[in-house]
Motif scaffolding. Structure first.
Motif, PDB file in Angstrom:
ATOM      1  N   TYR A   1     -12.878  -5.920 -41.348  1.00 35.55           N
ATOM      2  CA  TYR A   1     -14.316  -5.659 -41.669  1.00 35.55           C
ATOM      3  C   TYR A   1     -15.309  -6.861 -41.967  1.00 35.55           C
ATOM      4  N   TRP A   2     -14.982  -7.368 -43.302  1.00 45.42           N
ATOM      5  CA  TRP A   2     -15.451  -8.348 -43.546  1.00 45.42           C
ATOM      6  C   TRP A   2     -15.450  -9.758 -42.746  1.00 45.42           C
ATOM      7  N   ALA A   3     -14.184  -9.859 -42.398  1.00 49.80           N
ATOM      8  CA  ALA A   3     -14.133 -11.075 -41.582  1.00 49.80           C
ATOM      9  C   ALA A   3     -14.828 -11.059 -40.246  1.00 49.80           C
ATOM     10  N   TRP A   4     -14.891 -10.107 -39.912  1.00 49.36           N
ATOM     11  CA  TRP A   4     -15.792  -9.890 -38.555  1.00 49.36           C
ATOM     12  C   TRP A   4     -17.354 -10.446 -38.748  1.00 49.36           C
ATOM     13  N   LEU A   5     -17.725 -10.054 -39.995  1.00 50.16           N
ATOM     14  CA  LEU A   5     -19.125 -10.278 -40.238  1.00 50.16           C
ATOM     15  C   LEU A   5     -19.152 -11.829 -40.489  1.00 50.16           C
ATOM     16  N   GLY A   6     -18.328 -12.479 -40.951  1.00 55.09           N
ATOM     17  CA  GLY A   6     -18.171 -13.856 -41.119  1.00 55.09           C
ATOM     18  C   GLY A   6     -18.110 -14.486 -39.660  1.00 55.09           C
ATOM     19  N   GLU A   7     -17.811 -14.040 -38.626  1.00 53.77           N
ATOM     20  CA  GLU A   7     -17.705 -14.625 -37.482  1.00 53.77           C
ATOM     21  C   GLU A   7     -18.347 -14.115 -36.257  1.00 53.77           C
ATOM     22  N   ASN A   8     -19.244 -13.037 -36.491  1.00 57.63           N
ATOM     23  CA  ASN A   8     -20.104 -12.656 -35.481  1.00 57.63           C
ATOM     24  C   ASN A   8     -21.277 -12.036 -36.048  1.00 57.63           C
ATOM     25  N   ALA A   9     -22.481 -12.053 -35.324  1.00 63.10           N
ATOM     26  CA  ALA A   9     -23.663 -11.647 -35.606  1.00 63.10           C
ATOM     27  C   ALA A   9     -23.801 -10.363 -35.084  1.00 63.10           C
ATOM     28  N   PRO A  10     -24.692  -9.312 -35.809  1.00 62.71           N
ATOM     29  CA  PRO A  10     -25.148  -8.294 -35.039  1.00 62.71           C
ATOM     30  C   PRO A  10     -25.863  -8.592 -33.737  1.00 62.71           C
ATOM     31  N   ALA A  11     -25.810  -7.457 -32.779  1.00 65.31           N
ATOM     32  CA  ALA A  11     -26.267  -7.443 -31.410  1.00 65.31           C
ATOM     33  C   ALA A  11     -27.739  -7.364 -31.214  1.00 65.31           C
ATOM     34  N   TYR A  12     -28.235  -6.965 -32.293  1.00 62.83           N
ATOM     35  CA  TYR A  12     -29.674  -6.700 -32.255  1.00 62.83           C
ATOM     36  C   TYR A  12     -30.342  -6.638 -33.525  1.00 62.83           C
ATOM     37  N   ALA A  13     -31.707  -7.001 -33.595  1.00 62.87           N
ATOM     38  CA  ALA A  13     -32.455  -7.295 -34.795  1.00 62.87           C
ATOM     39  C   ALA A  13     -32.469  -5.945 -35.622  1.00 62.87           C
ATOM     40  N   PRO A  14     -32.118  -6.067 -36.895  1.00 58.77           N
ATOM     41  CA  PRO A  14     -32.046  -4.605 -37.693  1.00 58.77           C
ATOM     42  C   PRO A  14     -33.609  -3.621 -37.724  1.00 58.77           C
ATOM     43  N   GLY A  15     -32.949  -2.417 -37.258  1.00 58.91           N
ATOM     44  CA  GLY A  15     -34.134  -1.502 -37.149  1.00 58.91           C
ATOM     45  C   GLY A  15     -34.790  -1.407 -35.805  1.00 58.91           C
ATOM     46  N   THR A  16     -34.351  -2.081 -34.788  1.00 58.11           N
ATOM     47  CA  THR A  16     -34.602  -1.906 -33.582  1.00 58.11           C
ATOM     48  C   THR A  16     -33.820  -1.158 -32.529  1.00 58.11           C
ATOM     49  N   THR A  17     -32.506  -0.906 -32.829  1.00 53.83           N
ATOM     50  CA  THR A  17     -31.750  -0.200 -31.836  1.00 53.83           C
ATOM     51  C   THR A  17     -30.830   0.619 -32.753  1.00 53.83           C
ATOM     52  N   ALA A  18     -30.830   1.972 -32.337  1.00 55.65           N
ATOM     53  CA  ALA A  18     -29.773   2.995 -33.137  1.00 55.65           C
ATOM     54  C   ALA A  18     -28.397   3.151 -32.231  1.00 55.65           C
ATOM     55  N   MET A  19     -27.293   2.582 -33.069  1.00 60.34           N
ATOM     56  CA  MET A  19     -26.040   2.545 -32.320  1.00 60.34           C
ATOM     57  C   MET A  19     -25.088   2.911 -33.346  1.00 60.34           C
ATOM     58  N   TYR A  20     -24.548   4.311 -33.109  1.00 70.09           N
ATOM     59  CA  TYR A  20     -23.678   4.848 -34.115  1.00 70.09           C
ATOM     60  C   TYR A  20     -22.360   3.908 -34.468  1.00 70.09           C
ATOM     61  N   SER A  21     -22.334   3.632 -36.046  1.00 68.05           N
ATOM     62  CA  SER A  21     -21.160   2.740 -36.302  1.00 68.05           C
ATOM     63  C   SER A  21     -20.202   3.323 -37.566  1.00 68.05           C
ATOM     64  N   ASN A  22     -19.197   3.625 -37.137  1.00 71.25           N
ATOM     65  CA  ASN A  22     -18.288   4.113 -38.290  1.00 71.25           C
ATOM     66  C   ASN A  22     -17.874   2.543 -39.138  1.00 71.25           C
ATOM     67  N   PHE A  23     -17.742   1.656 -38.319  1.00 75.79           N
ATOM     68  CA  PHE A  23     -17.609   0.314 -39.040  1.00 75.79           C
ATOM     69  C   PHE A  23     -18.707   0.162 -40.168  1.00 75.79           C
ATOM     70  N   GLY A  24     -20.147   0.398 -39.767  1.00 76.33           N
ATOM     71  CA  GLY A  24     -21.081   0.095 -40.729  1.00 76.33           C
ATOM     72  C   GLY A  24     -21.083   1.112 -41.990  1.00 76.33           C
ATOM     73  N   TYR A  25     -20.503   2.259 -41.620  1.00 75.63           N
ATOM     74  CA  TYR A  25     -20.756   3.109 -42.786  1.00 75.63           C
ATOM     75  C   TYR A  25     -19.456   2.543 -43.926  1.00 75.63           C
ATOM     76  N   GLY A  26     -18.379   2.058 -43.018  1.00 77.73           N
ATOM     77  CA  GLY A  26     -17.158   1.396 -44.104  1.00 77.73           C
ATOM     78  C   GLY A  26     -17.751   0.319 -44.914  1.00 77.73           C
ATOM     79  N   LEU A  27     -18.608  -0.547 -44.223  1.00 72.93           N
ATOM     80  CA  LEU A  27     -19.278  -1.598 -45.294  1.00 72.93           C
ATOM     81  C   LEU A  27     -20.176  -0.973 -46.165  1.00 72.93           C
ATOM     82  N   LEU A  28     -20.817   0.078 -45.827  1.00 71.22           N
ATOM     83  CA  LEU A  28     -21.743   0.852 -46.882  1.00 71.22           C
ATOM     84  C   LEU A  28     -21.204   1.303 -47.932  1.00 71.22           C
ATOM     85  N   GLY A  29     -19.901   1.612 -47.701  1.00 69.75           N
ATOM     86  CA  GLY A  29     -19.077   2.447 -48.841  1.00 69.75           C
ATOM     87  C   GLY A  29     -18.512   1.284 -49.873  1.00 69.75           C
ATOM     88  N   ASP A  30     -18.306   0.105 -49.116  1.00 72.10           N
ATOM     89  CA  ASP A  30     -17.926  -0.911 -49.977  1.00 72.10           C
ATOM     90  C   ASP A  30     -18.867  -1.595 -50.782  1.00 72.10           C
TER      91      ASP A  30
END
Length: 369
Positions: A155-184
């Motif tokens: 999960y964390w390695a992906w963030l070091g190699e990839n940027a989000p697809a959209y500016a924050p707050g502009t697109t709602a896209m369901y993400s289990n990945f995002g909730y894993g990061l939130l818990g961490d």
């Protein structure tokens, strides 16, 4: 056959009888239409509550589910995670608008969309521009537990190699990945494991006897067994820690009643957290895209909740669905009416779920006045 367990805190009354009858009619129809081996329905209205179970806890065992039958909540776990998020924010342990990068592991960089970092709030409202899942490509499908493909380091390695697809707050896209990061991130902010935090801040204070992230040997015999999308018995694989916040919670109808009561009571000690948890933080209006966030009939996102306005007799509802490990689950809260409804069916089938969702909303309309 129907198994019924009342867990209200007041004696039965004529009004309570009407509640039971309404729940019984809806629950029977839900079960017969679902094709699931078992179904549990729990309703809280004011000081009254009813739990009803139908079918079998395990296909063929002839044992009816009840308030102590253990259920996998699937993505309903996300609103337990946001209960924790709201509690930590109310205590000043973190800020909802804190950037995720503040809580990254040492040596890990978090790429942003341009110069716009995404926040914990963006993660909680599925608006950080992140994909639904991030798998470890070295784990092949069919190699036993499929959840082992989801790893904290990946999960964390992906963030070091990839940027989000959209500016924050502009697109709602369901993400289990995002909730894993939130818990961490919550674990890092509070200096404790996510499991211990959820226990100390949510499970223990609410006296949720069977709500857990790992079943004990004593609990395992009470775990219901459902059907996977192919109609086979689901093996109920355990999830790794990085999935705890997105899909890791086990519970019972008894505990869900206690949890719904807490959400509906607005007690003095929890008022600040609940005011955050129940607010609409990301209206759908103005978003460029909406993917996988139950858009139909809804007007925006709360902290994990899909918020739908009062319409056609149905009160304003906060809703969350889940599907995992042979279960499909759905919970709605109407804080204005002190009404909560939870249903779990032991079969993963998405067309079946639409019937459950519709029946729950119709029941909310019947019970709201």
């Amino acid at each position: 056959m129907l198994a019924m367990l009342g867990v209200g805190l007041v004696p039965a009354s004529a009004e309570d009888l009407a509640l039971r009858e309404a729940v019984s009619m809806t629950g029977t129809a839900m079960f017969l239409d679902s094709g699931a081996p078992g179904l549990v329905l729990a309703v809280v209205r004011g000081d009254d509550s009813v739990i009803q179970g139908y079918g079998e806890t395990v296909p063929g065992n002839k044992a009816e589910p009840d308030g102590r039958s253990i259920i996998r909540l699937g993505s309903v776990s996300k609103v337990f995670a946001t209960d924790l998020l709201a509690t930590l924010a109310a205590e000043g342990r973190l800020g909802l608008t804190d950037p995720l990068s503040r809580y990254a592991p040492a040596g890990v960089s978090v790429h942003s969309f341009g110069d716009q970092p995404f926040s914990l709030l963006d993660l909680a409202t599925h608006s950080a521009g992140l994909p639904r899942e991030v798998r470890d490509p070295s784990v092949k499908e069919g190699d036993g537990n499929p959840f082992l493909a989801f790893k904290r380091d990946t999960y964390w390695a992906w963030l070091g190699e990839n940027a989000p697809a959209y500016a924050p707050g502009t697109t709602a896209m369901y993400s289990n990945f995002g909730y894993g990061l939130l818990g961490d991130a919550m674990a890092k902010a509070a200096g404790n494991s996510y499991a211990d935090l959820l226990h100390d801040k949510v499970i223990a204070p609410l006296h949720l006897a069977d709500t857990t992230l790992r079943l004990s040997d004593a609990q395992r015999p009470r775990l219901m067994v459902g059907l996977d999308p192919f109609g086979k018995r689901d093996p109920n694989w355990e999830v790794p820690e990085i999935m705890y916040a997105s899909a890791g919670v086990y519970s019972t109808a008894d505990d869900m009643v206690r949890w719904m009561r807490w959400h509906l009571a607005h007690g003095e000690n929890s008022a600040a957290a609940l005011s955050l948890a129940h607010a609409m933080w990301r209206p759908h209006d103005g978003l460029a895209r909406l993917v996988g966030v139950e858009v139909t009939g809804a007007e925006g996102m709360g902290l994990g909740w899909i918020i739908s306005p009062a319409r056609d007799g149905v009160p304003l509802l906060l809703g969350k669905s889940g599907g995992l490990g042979g279960f499909m689950t759905y919970v709605v809260l109407s804080p204005n009416r002190r009404l909560g409804i939870f249903v779990a069916a032991s079969r993963v089938n998405f067309s079946m779920f639409e019937g459950l969702r519709s029946a729950v909303r119709q029941l909310a309309a019947e019970l709201a006045p």
